[in-house]
Motif scaffolding. Sequence first.
Motif, PDB file in Angstrom:
ATOM      1  N   ALA A 339      50.493  53.635  39.355  1.00 18.60           N
ATOM      2  CA  ALA A 339      51.130  52.573  38.568  1.00 18.60           C
ATOM      3  C   ALA A 339      50.083  51.544  38.187  1.00 18.60           C
ATOM      4  CB  ALA A 339      52.267  51.915  39.346  1.00 18.60           C
ATOM      5  N   ALA A 340      50.453  50.668  37.244  1.00 19.84           N
ATOM      6  CA  ALA A 340      49.585  49.578  36.812  1.00 19.84           C
ATOM      7  C   ALA A 340      50.385  48.285  36.851  1.00 19.84           C
ATOM      8  CB  ALA A 340      49.053  49.818  35.400  1.00 19.84           C
ATOM      9  N   LEU A 341      49.799  47.250  37.441  1.00 21.16           N
ATOM     10  CA  LEU A 341      50.439  45.944  37.536  1.00 21.16           C
ATOM     11  C   LEU A 341      49.815  44.993  36.523  1.00 21.16           C
ATOM     12  CD1 LEU A 341      50.534  45.640  41.446  1.00 21.16           C
ATOM     13  CD2 LEU A 341      52.230  46.663  39.917  1.00 21.16           C
ATOM     14  N   GLN A 342      50.308  43.773  36.514  1.00 17.01           N
ATOM     15  CA  GLN A 342      49.772  42.773  35.607  1.00 17.01           C
ATOM     16  C   GLN A 342      48.325  42.447  35.979  1.00 17.01           C
ATOM     17  OE1 GLN A 342      51.226  41.637  32.911  1.00 17.01           O
ATOM     18  NE2 GLN A 342      53.140  42.755  33.272  1.00 17.01           N
ATOM     19  N   GLY A 343      47.530  42.112  34.959  1.00 22.21           N
ATOM     20  CA  GLY A 343      46.143  41.747  35.206  1.00 22.21           C
ATOM     21  C   GLY A 343      45.232  42.934  35.379  1.00 22.21           C
ATOM     22  N   THR A 356      46.504  51.431  47.797  1.00 19.17           N
ATOM     23  CA  THR A 356      45.424  50.498  47.510  1.00 19.17           C
ATOM     24  C   THR A 356      45.666  49.799  46.186  1.00 19.17           C
ATOM     25  OG1 THR A 356      43.859  51.943  48.672  1.00 19.17           O
ATOM     26  CG2 THR A 356      42.929  50.279  47.215  1.00 19.17           C
ATOM     27  N   LEU A 357      45.398  48.496  46.143  1.00 19.16           N
ATOM     28  CA  LEU A 357      45.416  47.722  44.904  1.00 19.16           C
ATOM     29  C   LEU A 357      43.976  47.527  44.436  1.00 19.16           C
ATOM     30  CD1 LEU A 357      48.121  45.004  45.716  1.00 19.16           C
ATOM     31  CD2 LEU A 357      48.407  47.262  44.703  1.00 19.16           C
ATOM     32  N   TYR A 358      43.690  47.947  43.202  1.00 16.24           N
ATOM     33  CA  TYR A 358      42.319  47.918  42.682  1.00 16.24           C
ATOM     34  C   TYR A 358      42.288  47.144  41.377  1.00 16.24           C
ATOM     35  CZ  TYR A 358      37.687  49.584  41.297  1.00 16.24           C
ATOM     36  OH  TYR A 358      36.367  49.654  40.918  1.00 16.24           O
ATOM     37  N   ASP A 359      41.393  46.170  41.282  1.00 15.27           N
ATOM     38  CA  ASP A 359      41.214  45.368  40.081  1.00 15.27           C
ATOM     39  C   ASP A 359      40.183  46.059  39.187  1.00 15.27           C
ATOM     40  OD1 ASP A 359      40.474  43.414  38.138  1.00 15.27           O
ATOM     41  OD2 ASP A 359      41.218  41.837  39.452  1.00 15.27           O
ATOM     42  N   VAL A 360      40.617  46.536  38.019  1.00 14.34           N
ATOM     43  CA  VAL A 360      39.733  47.286  37.137  1.00 14.34           C
ATOM     44  C   VAL A 360      38.689  46.371  36.499  1.00 14.34           C
ATOM     45  CG1 VAL A 360      39.642  48.711  35.067  1.00 14.34           C
ATOM     46  CG2 VAL A 360      41.509  49.005  36.689  1.00 14.34           C
ATOM     47  N   LYS A 361      39.078  45.165  36.091  1.00 12.51           N
ATOM     48  CA  LYS A 361      38.141  44.257  35.428  1.00 12.51           C
ATOM     49  C   LYS A 361      37.023  43.833  36.366  1.00 12.51           C
ATOM     50  CE  LYS A 361      41.389  42.377  32.033  1.00 12.51           C
ATOM     51  NZ  LYS A 361      42.053  41.154  31.503  1.00 12.51           N
ATOM     52  N   GLU A 362      37.376  43.460  37.589  1.00  8.16           N
ATOM     53  CA  GLU A 362      36.370  43.008  38.543  1.00  8.16           C
ATOM     54  C   GLU A 362      35.753  44.158  39.326  1.00  8.16           C
ATOM     55  OE1 GLU A 362      37.848  39.942  41.033  1.00  8.16           O
ATOM     56  OE2 GLU A 362      38.572  38.688  39.366  1.00  8.16           O
ATOM     57  N   LYS A 363      36.286  45.354  39.168  1.00  4.55           N
ATOM     58  CA  LYS A 363      35.766  46.553  39.821  1.00  4.55           C
ATOM     59  C   LYS A 363      35.671  46.373  41.329  1.00  4.55           C
ATOM     60  CE  LYS A 363      33.124  48.077  35.791  1.00  4.55           C
ATOM     61  NZ  LYS A 363      31.807  48.514  35.264  1.00  4.55           N
ATOM     62  N   ARG A 364      36.781  45.977  41.921  1.00  2.00           N
ATOM     63  CA  ARG A 364      36.792  45.772  43.362  1.00  2.00           C
ATOM     64  C   ARG A 364      38.175  46.089  43.917  1.00  2.00           C
ATOM     65  NH1 ARG A 364      39.270  41.095  45.182  1.00  2.00           N
ATOM     66  NH2 ARG A 364      39.991  39.670  43.544  1.00  2.00           N
ATOM     67  N   THR A 365      38.196  46.423  45.190  1.00  4.69           N
ATOM     68  CA  THR A 365      39.458  46.679  45.888  1.00  4.69           C
ATOM     69  C   THR A 365      40.055  45.355  46.328  1.00  4.69           C
ATOM     70  OG1 THR A 365      38.699  48.840  46.661  1.00  4.69           O
ATOM     71  CG2 THR A 365      40.509  47.809  47.866  1.00  4.69           C
ATOM     72  N   MET A 366      41.264  45.088  45.902  1.00  2.00           N
ATOM     73  CA  MET A 366      41.916  43.844  46.256  1.00  2.00           C
ATOM     74  C   MET A 366      42.556  43.926  47.643  1.00  2.00           C
ATOM     75  SD  MET A 366      43.799  42.978  42.643  1.00  2.00           S
ATOM     76  CE  MET A 366      44.629  41.581  43.379  1.00  2.00           C
ATOM     77  N   ARG A 367      43.157  45.085  47.919  1.00  6.52           N
ATOM     78  CA  ARG A 367      43.883  45.181  49.177  1.00  6.52           C
ATOM     79  C   ARG A 367      44.169  46.636  49.503  1.00  6.52           C
ATOM     80  NH1 ARG A 367      49.550  42.054  50.423  1.00  6.52           N
ATOM     81  NH2 ARG A 367      49.328  41.887  52.682  1.00  6.52           N
ATOM     82  N   VAL A 368      44.096  46.973  50.784  1.00  9.75           N
ATOM     83  CA  VAL A 368      44.502  48.284  51.277  1.00  9.75           C
ATOM     84  C   VAL A 368      45.712  48.072  52.166  1.00  9.75           C
ATOM     85  CG1 VAL A 368      43.834  50.329  52.591  1.00  9.75           C
ATOM     86  CG2 VAL A 368      42.152  49.167  51.159  1.00  9.75           C
ATOM     87  N   LEU A 369      46.835  48.651  51.780  1.00 10.37           N
ATOM     88  CA  LEU A 369      48.088  48.440  52.480  1.00 10.37           C
ATOM     89  C   LEU A 369      48.288  49.494  53.559  1.00 10.37           C
ATOM     90  CD1 LEU A 369      50.293  47.737  49.343  1.00 10.37           C
ATOM     91  CD2 LEU A 369      49.135  46.080  50.793  1.00 10.37           C
TER      92      LEU A 369
END
Length: 415
Positions: A339-343, A356-369
């Motif tokens: 899925a894709a979330l906002q931002g 895992t939540l991954y920020d594509v713009k910043e190229k980093r892992t935001m959170r591992v649930l």
Amino acid sequence: MTLGTDDLNDDVLTEILVRLPPRSVLRSRAVCKRWRHAATSASFVAAYSLRRPLDVILYPRRRGIREYAIDRVPLDGVDGCRRLLDHGRLLEYSASCDGLLLFSVAKESFVICNPATRQCARFPALAPTPCMWVLPSGFYLHRPSGEHRVLCFAMEIPPRQYYDSTERVYKYEGHVHDPCPYDDDDDGERIVRCPPVHYVLSTGTAQPRRLGPFAGFRGNHAFPPCGVDVGGTLHWARHPWTGTNSPAMLTFDTVAETFRKMPMPPAAATVPDHLINLFDMRGTLAASAMGEWPYLDIWSLDDYAGERWSHHARVELPAAAKVPAYGVKYRPYYGEAVAALQGDVLVLFTVGGWVTLYDVKEKRTMRVLRRGDNGRHEPCWGLYRESLVPAAIDGLPCSPGALPFSARCPSVTSW
């Protein structure tokens, strides 16, 4: 001057109710006719669902497990994994749509359930007659009618063959017959003599509708998963019609009810189709391809009419998600975007149930649930968003709390 609930106008009342949890909204419907009308209108139900956060649900594969349950992993920053639903042994989770969960019952029929409203309903059985088995191929909202529909993939009983209800076997001229008759082609590959058909089940009617035979089905190919609904069209990365590792994927227009083939992303030339996953990226069809571990390539079909894919991003899976899960010994590492979330944030799922939540713009892992208890059972994933959509089928009874099933088909109970 004291103001009462009667002094609230409809807009203010709706803004209050839309922020309440499902149980409170259901109770508010019993206050008065005005509140019930406000909390049951189609516009309110749609607005309520849009405000609820998207969750990932985990459920175990059906291989020697003891616990049949669905866990809920919140993506809104709340840590932990919560139990969403416990269900019977013969009920197998298939898909979700608008807060409704679809279960397959022993390859014979289907059940829809809304955990938020505690409503359940069962579709008429297609097996053992007129079909030998039936599997879900899609669960979607038919927008012109507002009905929720199930696209079924079924094998019908061949001519002159019948089902003996006493012995519970399929017979042909008095003898037990192979329920899947095959012929061999020139290459020695088995082809089903009686190809599968598609049926459409709808919440708007209790009668199933047959779409016709499925030409070109080859019996040695895996059955299709539920298609991804994007813009009123279902999409499959792998399907018996297209074959194994095909450069084309299959689509189904839910309004015109027609099938057609579309090109797969370029990664399909080097990546097996079971490592390619389609998903909805905020209204755009997207695909993740698990090529060289631990990298995941994301493709998007930005030009849908022109059928041209573009490379969106390359994601490296986090270190925590690379650890093999308990009980997973022989299954290779894999990961997929779901899925894709906002931002421009992607929701990734990896073997063992890591989310895992991954920020594509910043190229980093935001959170591992955390993966929860179902992580021990090599879980599968699904998407769920709370809603107040009624789990009801016109012409059939709707049961609150538990399904009126026999002992052969246990009930669904919500927490």
